[in-house]
Design a protein around this motif. Structure first.
Motif, PDB file in Angstrom:
ATOM      1  N   THR A 127      -5.316   5.831  -2.687  1.00  0.00           N
ATOM      2  CA  THR A 127      -5.714   5.344  -1.356  1.00  0.00           C
ATOM      3  C   THR A 127      -5.832   6.475  -0.340  1.00  0.00           C
ATOM      4  O   THR A 127      -6.454   6.297   0.707  1.00  0.00           O
ATOM      5  CB  THR A 127      -4.705   4.315  -0.830  1.00  0.00           C
TER       6      THR A 127
ATOM      7  N   ARG B 244      -4.563   9.832   8.040  1.00  0.00           N
ATOM      8  CA  ARG B 244      -5.638  10.018   7.061  1.00  0.00           C
ATOM      9  C   ARG B 244      -6.371  11.313   7.391  1.00  0.00           C
ATOM     10  O   ARG B 244      -6.269  11.833   8.522  1.00  0.00           O
ATOM     11  CB  ARG B 244      -6.604   8.838   7.089  1.00  0.00           C
TER      12      ARG B 244
ATOM     13  N   LEU C 206      -3.691   7.412   1.615  1.00  0.00           N
ATOM     14  CA  LEU C 206      -2.872   7.118   2.791  1.00  0.00           C
ATOM     15  C   LEU C 206      -1.647   8.019   2.775  1.00  0.00           C
ATOM     16  O   LEU C 206      -0.956   8.133   1.757  1.00  0.00           O
ATOM     17  CB  LEU C 206      -2.443   5.651   2.784  1.00  0.00           C
ATOM     18  N   ARG C 207      -1.387   8.654   3.927  1.00  0.00           N
ATOM     19  CA  ARG C 207      -0.229   9.522   4.051  1.00  0.00           C
ATOM     20  C   ARG C 207       0.811   8.848   4.934  1.00  0.00           C
ATOM     21  O   ARG C 207       0.463   8.265   5.966  1.00  0.00           O
ATOM     22  CB  ARG C 207      -0.641  10.859   4.680  1.00  0.00           C
ATOM     23  N   ASN C 208       2.074   8.935   4.536  1.00  0.00           N
ATOM     24  CA  ASN C 208       3.101   8.283   5.338  1.00  0.00           C
ATOM     25  C   ASN C 208       4.442   8.993   5.210  1.00  0.00           C
ATOM     26  O   ASN C 208       4.700   9.716   4.244  1.00  0.00           O
ATOM     27  CB  ASN C 208       3.250   6.816   4.938  1.00  0.00           C
TER      28      ASN C 208
ATOM     29  N   GLU D 273       1.389  11.503   0.084  1.00  0.00           N
ATOM     30  CA  GLU D 273       0.028  10.980   0.044  1.00  0.00           C
ATOM     31  C   GLU D 273      -0.176  10.227  -1.259  1.00  0.00           C
ATOM     32  O   GLU D 273       0.086  10.749  -2.340  1.00  0.00           O
ATOM     33  CB  GLU D 273      -0.992  12.118   0.144  1.00  0.00           C
TER      34      GLU D 273
ATOM     35  N   ASP E  84      -3.286  -0.538   7.269  1.00  0.00           N
ATOM     36  CA  ASP E  84      -4.145   0.589   6.911  1.00  0.00           C
ATOM     37  C   ASP E  84      -5.584   0.262   7.316  1.00  0.00           C
ATOM     38  O   ASP E  84      -6.162  -0.715   6.828  1.00  0.00           O
ATOM     39  CB  ASP E  84      -4.055   0.844   5.413  1.00  0.00           C
TER      40      ASP E  84
ATOM     41  N   TYR F 223       1.830   7.592  10.005  1.00  0.00           N
ATOM     42  CA  TYR F 223       0.710   7.336   9.092  1.00  0.00           C
ATOM     43  C   TYR F 223      -0.476   8.193   9.498  1.00  0.00           C
ATOM     44  O   TYR F 223      -0.791   8.302  10.696  1.00  0.00           O
ATOM     45  CB  TYR F 223       0.316   5.855   9.103  1.00  0.00           C
TER      46      TYR F 223
ATOM     47  N   ARG G  60       0.820  -1.225   0.000  1.00  0.00           N
ATOM     48  CA  ARG G  60       0.000   0.000   0.000  1.00  0.00           C
ATOM     49  C   ARG G  60       0.846   1.265   0.000  1.00  0.00           C
ATOM     50  O   ARG G  60       0.369   2.314  -0.437  1.00  0.00           O
ATOM     51  CB  ARG G  60      -0.905   0.024   1.237  1.00  0.00           C
ATOM     52  N   ASP G  61       2.074   1.173   0.518  1.00  0.00           N
ATOM     53  CA  ASP G  61       2.906   2.375   0.554  1.00  0.00           C
ATOM     54  C   ASP G  61       4.359   2.083   0.221  1.00  0.00           C
ATOM     55  O   ASP G  61       4.949   2.732  -0.618  1.00  0.00           O
ATOM     56  CB  ASP G  61       2.797   3.075   1.918  1.00  0.00           C
TER      57      ASP G  61
END
Length: 665
Positions: A581, A615, A583-585, A577, A181, A613, A49-50
Motif C-alpha cells: 500500500t 505518503r 502507507l507509512r505510519n 512503510e 487512508d 501518516y 491497512r496498518d
C-alpha cells in the motif's frame, strides 16, 4: 490437501442497513464462485491497512489456501470505515457484526456458514456476537478475551481500579483519532477524519461512571447466561497475559461446547507469541473451521476440554524468549482438588489446615510497592512481564515454605481466605504466590487483588465495619506451574501494587489474623502429557520496511527528597512503510505514573500518544492525544485532549474534562 491459490481484495464495501459503509479486506480462495466456501470474520477497530496488517497477512493467506475465505472488517469509525465509534462492545457494534455475518452468508461465493475469531477486542466481540445467535455463525475462536467484563477486563479487577483503565482509554483515543487512508477512500478522507475527531468519545468518561458491576458491565458478559451459549468455542489465552482466566472459566460455564488452550504467552496469537514454545494456531484453527463450517468429521469436537502449558520454574529476565515447561491435557475439566496451606507458629507456610499463626499483624504497604508487577496485559516478553519479586516483597507480609522435598504441580485458580480488620471504609488487598529459587530469585506464579468493599459482591459494595474482623475470600488468577524440589513457595500479602492498581482513598492498611490464613492451591490431578505441534514457519510475520527504528524504555525514578516515585513507559513503533500500500505510519506513546509512598491523593497518571501518516506524494497528517487522571478522597478527576495536524498545521482541537464521585473505588 493441495493448497489453493487465492486473491486479495480491498475494493469490496459492506453497506449496513443505515447506509454506513464498512471497509473490508477479503482473502478469497480460487474457484469459490463455482464451489462456495466457508468464511471467517474478524471485526475490529484496529485498522486493517496498518494496525493489524502483519498478523492478518500471517494467517488469512493460510486459511485461503485451505479453502476458507478470510473477511477482515474495520468496525464503523475505524480505519477506512465510515461513521464514528460509539464505545466498546456496544449494542450497535454487535448489531453491525450480525449484519456483516448475514452479508457474508448471502454472498454467491459463501457456503452460508461463518466463523468469527479474534484476539482481545475481536476475541470479546466474537463471543458476544455468538451469544446473540446469528443464524449463519457456526463457531468461534476467541483469544485473550473475557466472559466477565467487570472482573476480567482492562478496567477493574475484583473491585480494584486498574491503571490500565486510563492507559487503554488513552490508547483508544489515539487509535480512533487516526485518519482513513486517502488512497482507499479518495477525496473524502479529510471530511471522514474531521467527523471522527469531532465525534469520537473519550472512553474513560463512560467507564469511570460505572465503578460497580451494573447493567453496563453485564452487557456483553456471556457469564450472565452460560446456559444459553451454544456456539462451539475454542478459547485461548496465555499465562503471561491479563486474560489468563477466560479459557477455564469458559469450559466451567459453557461445558463441552468450549475448549480451553493456555500457553506461556503474552497478548499475541499463539503462532508468533512469546515466551515460546509456540503453538500451530493455523493447524488448530483450520481443523476447527473444517469441523464446524464444513461438517468435516475430523474429531475437533473431541479434543481434550483443557490443554495447558505447565511452567517449570522460569526465571524473570529482561527478555523471556522461551519458558521451560510441558504440555498437559485433561479430557474433562472439573473443579480441581486442592492442597491446603496455613501459617505455622514460626511464620512458615505449611501444608495442612489450622496453623497456629503468629497472632495479629498490621500491614500497610508503601504505596509505591509493586513496580515489578509488570503490565496487566503484555505485548512484549520484557519488563512488561513481572520481574523479580524480591523488590515487591520488601513492602509485603511474607510467609514461606521450607525447601520442597517433592515437586508440586498446580493448574487452576488458587483461593485465599483470611480474617482481617480495617480502620477505614475499604482498602485494597493483594496476594501473590511466588516461586523462590534456591539462589533467592523470586518468580511470580500468580496473583490476585480485591477491593475489600467488594468482598461480598461487586454489584453492591459496602463499607468495612471499622476495626472489626471480617472473613474474606480471594480467588486468585489461574495458573499452571510446577514448583521444583529445593524451591520454596512464598505467600506475599500487600495492600498496594503500584501502578497495577490505584490506591484506596485513605490507604489505611489492614490487621490480619494470621491464624485464619488458608491458602488452597489447585492440584493438577489426572492428566496426560501431550506434544503440541509448533508452527512450521518460525517467523510467520511479514517484514515491512522501517524508515526509522523503534524503541522501548521502561524505568522507575525515585525522588528521595520528596518521596515521589515515577513509573515511566516510553514506546516508539518506528516509522514503517507497507510494501504493497506504501502507507507509512508511526506511533509513539509515553506514560508517567506518579505517587508519594505515603499519600494516596498524590497519585497521578499522564498518557500521551502521537500518530503519524505519510505518503510519498507529500500527504502528511498527525494526531496528538493527552490524558490525565488524578484524585481526591472523594472524586476521580480526568481530562483529555485531541489535536489533529495536516502538513504541520493544526486543523482540529478538542478537550474533555470530567469529575466523578468515587463509588467504593
Amino acid at each position: 490437501m493441495e493448497k489453493r491459490s487465492f486473491s486479495v481484495s480491498e475494493d469490496v464495501w459492506i453497506t449496513l442497513k443505515d447506509g454506513t459503509r464498512l471497509a473490508t479486506r477479503i482473502w478469497m480462495p480460487e474457484g469459490a464462485e463455482k464451489d462456495p466456501v466457508p468464511a471467517v470474520l474478524e471485526f475490529l477497530p484496529y485498522r486493517k491497512r496498518d494496525g493489524t496488517s502483519p498478523r492478518d497477512e500471517s494467517t488469512y493467506p493460510v486459511f485461503a489456501e485451505a479453502g476458507i475465505a478470510g473477511v477482515r472488517v474495520d468496525i464503523r469509525g475505524s480505519g477506512e470505515s465510515e461513521g464514528v465509534i460509539d464505545g466498546e462492545y456496544t449494542p450497535r457494534e454487535l448489531s453491525d457484526a450480525c449484519e456483516v455475518i448475514e452479508w457474508i452468508a448471502s454472498q454467491s461465493w459463501s457456503n452460508g456458514k461463518v466463523g468469527m475469531m479474534g484476539i482481545s477486542w475481536g476475541g470479546f466481540n466474537c463471543l458476544q456476537t455468538a451469544a446473540l445467535k446469528p443464524e449463519a455463525l457456526k463457531a468461534v475462536i476467541s483469544i485473550a478475551s473475557t466472559v466477565d467484563r467487570f472482573n476480567d477486563d482492562i478496567h477493574y479487577k475484583n473491585g480494584c481500579h486498574l491503571y490500565a483503565n486510563l492507559s487503554w482509554a488513552s490508547t483508544m483515543l489515539t487509535y480512533q483519532s487516526r485518519t482513513p487512508d486517502k488512497a482507499l477512500v479518495g477525496d473524502k478522507w479529510k471530511e471522514m477524519w474531521l467527523e471522527r475527531l469531532e465525534g469520537e468519545p473519550f472512553f474513560l468518561e463512560e467507564w469511570i461512571e460505572h465503578q460497580r458491576r451494573d447493567a453496563y458491565w453485564e452487557h456483553g458478559s456471556i457469564c450472565e447466561d452460560f446456559e444459553g451459549f451454544d456456539t462451539p468455542a475454542l478459547v485461548i489465552a496465555g499465562w503471561a497475559d491479563g486474560y489468563r482466566n477466560t479459557p477455564l472459566k469458559a469450559v466451567e460455564g459453557v461445558g463441552e461446547k468450549a475448549k480451553a488452550l493456555i500457553g506461556p504467552w503474552i497478548h499475541k496469537y499463539p503462532h508468533f507469541a512469546w515466551p515460546k514454545p509456540r503453538a500451530d494456531f493455523h493447524g488448530e484453527a483450520i481443523a476447527w473451521w473444517n469441523r464446524w463450517l464444513r461438517d468435516e468429521q475430523n474429531g475437533a469436537e473431541s479434543i481434550p476440554q483443557a490443554r495447558a502449558y505447565i511452567l517449570d520454574g522460569p526465571r524473570p529476565k529482561a527478555w523471556r524468549d522461551e519458558d521451560p515447561g510441558f504440555w498437559v491435557a485433561k479430557d474433562t475439566w472439573s473443579k480441581p482438588e486442592v492442597a491446603v496451606f496455613s501459617i505455622a507458629g514460626d511464620k512458615c507456610l505449611t501444608e495442612g489446615e489450622g496453623g497456629a499463626g503468629v497472632g495479629d499483624i498490621y500491614l500497610r504497604s508503601p504505596l509505591d510497592s509493586g513496580v515489578n508487577s509488570g503490565e496487566w496485559f503484555t505485548l512484549k516478553p520484557d519488563a512488561e512481564m513481572a520481574g523479580d519479586q524480591r523488590v515487591d516483597d520488601a513492602g509485603a507480609l511474607v510467609f514461606e515454605t521450607a525447601p520442597l522435598q517433592d515437586e508440586a504441580v498446580y493448574l487452576g485458580m488458587p483461593e485465599l481466605s483470611l480474617d482481617l480488620s480495617c480502620s477505614a471504609d475499604w482498602e485494597n488487598m493483594v496476594a501473590r504466590i511466588v516461586d523462590v529459587h534456591p539462589d533467592g530469585t523470586a518468580t511470580r506464579v500468580v496473583y490476585g487483588v480485591l477491593n475489600l468493599a467488594h468482598r461480598d459482591g461487586y454489584a453492591e459494595p459496602k463499607a468495612m465495619p471499622k476495626d472489626e474482623k471480617v472473613s474474606v475470600t480471594m480467588r486468585l488468577d489461574a495458573c499452571g506451574y510446577r514448583l521444583k524440589p529445593g524451591h520454596r513457595m512464598r505467600l506475599s500479602l500487600a495492600t498496594a501494587s503500584w501502578p497495577l492498581i490505584l490506591p484506596s482513598p485513605e490507604a489505611p492498611g489492614v490487621t490480619i489474623d494470621t491464624a485464619s490464613i488458608r491458602l488452597a492451591m489447585p492440584l493438577l490431578g489426572a492428566h496426560e502429557r501431550i506434544d503440541m505441534p509448533q508452527p512450521e514457519n518460525p517467523d510467520p510475520l511479514p517484514n515491512y520496511t522501517f524508515l526509522e527504528a523503534g524503541s522501548t524504555r521502561r524505568f522507575v525514578e525515585r525522588d528521595l527528597m520528596t518521596g515521589m516515585t515515577h513509573y515511566h513507559i516510553q514506546e516508539d513503533t518506528g516509522f514503517e512503510e507497507h510494501p504493497d500500500t506504501k502507507l507509512r505510519n508511526q506511533e509513539t506513546r509515553t506514560e508517567c505514573w506518579s505517587i508519594n509512598a505515603d499519600d494516596p491523593q498524590s497519585m497521578k497518571g499522564v498518557c500521551e500518544g502521537t500518530t503519524r501518516y505519510e505518503r510519498e506524494d507529500g500527504w502528511n497528517v498527525r494526531t496528538h492525544t493527552r490524558t490525565e487522571l488524578t484524585c481526591t478522597k472523594t472524586e476521580w478527576i480526568l481530562s483529555a485532549s485531541v489535536k489533529g495536524y495536516e502538513g504541520g498545521e493544526e486543523i482540529f482541537s478538542k478537550n474533555f474534562s470530567k469529575t466523578v464521585k468515587r463509588d467504593f473505588m
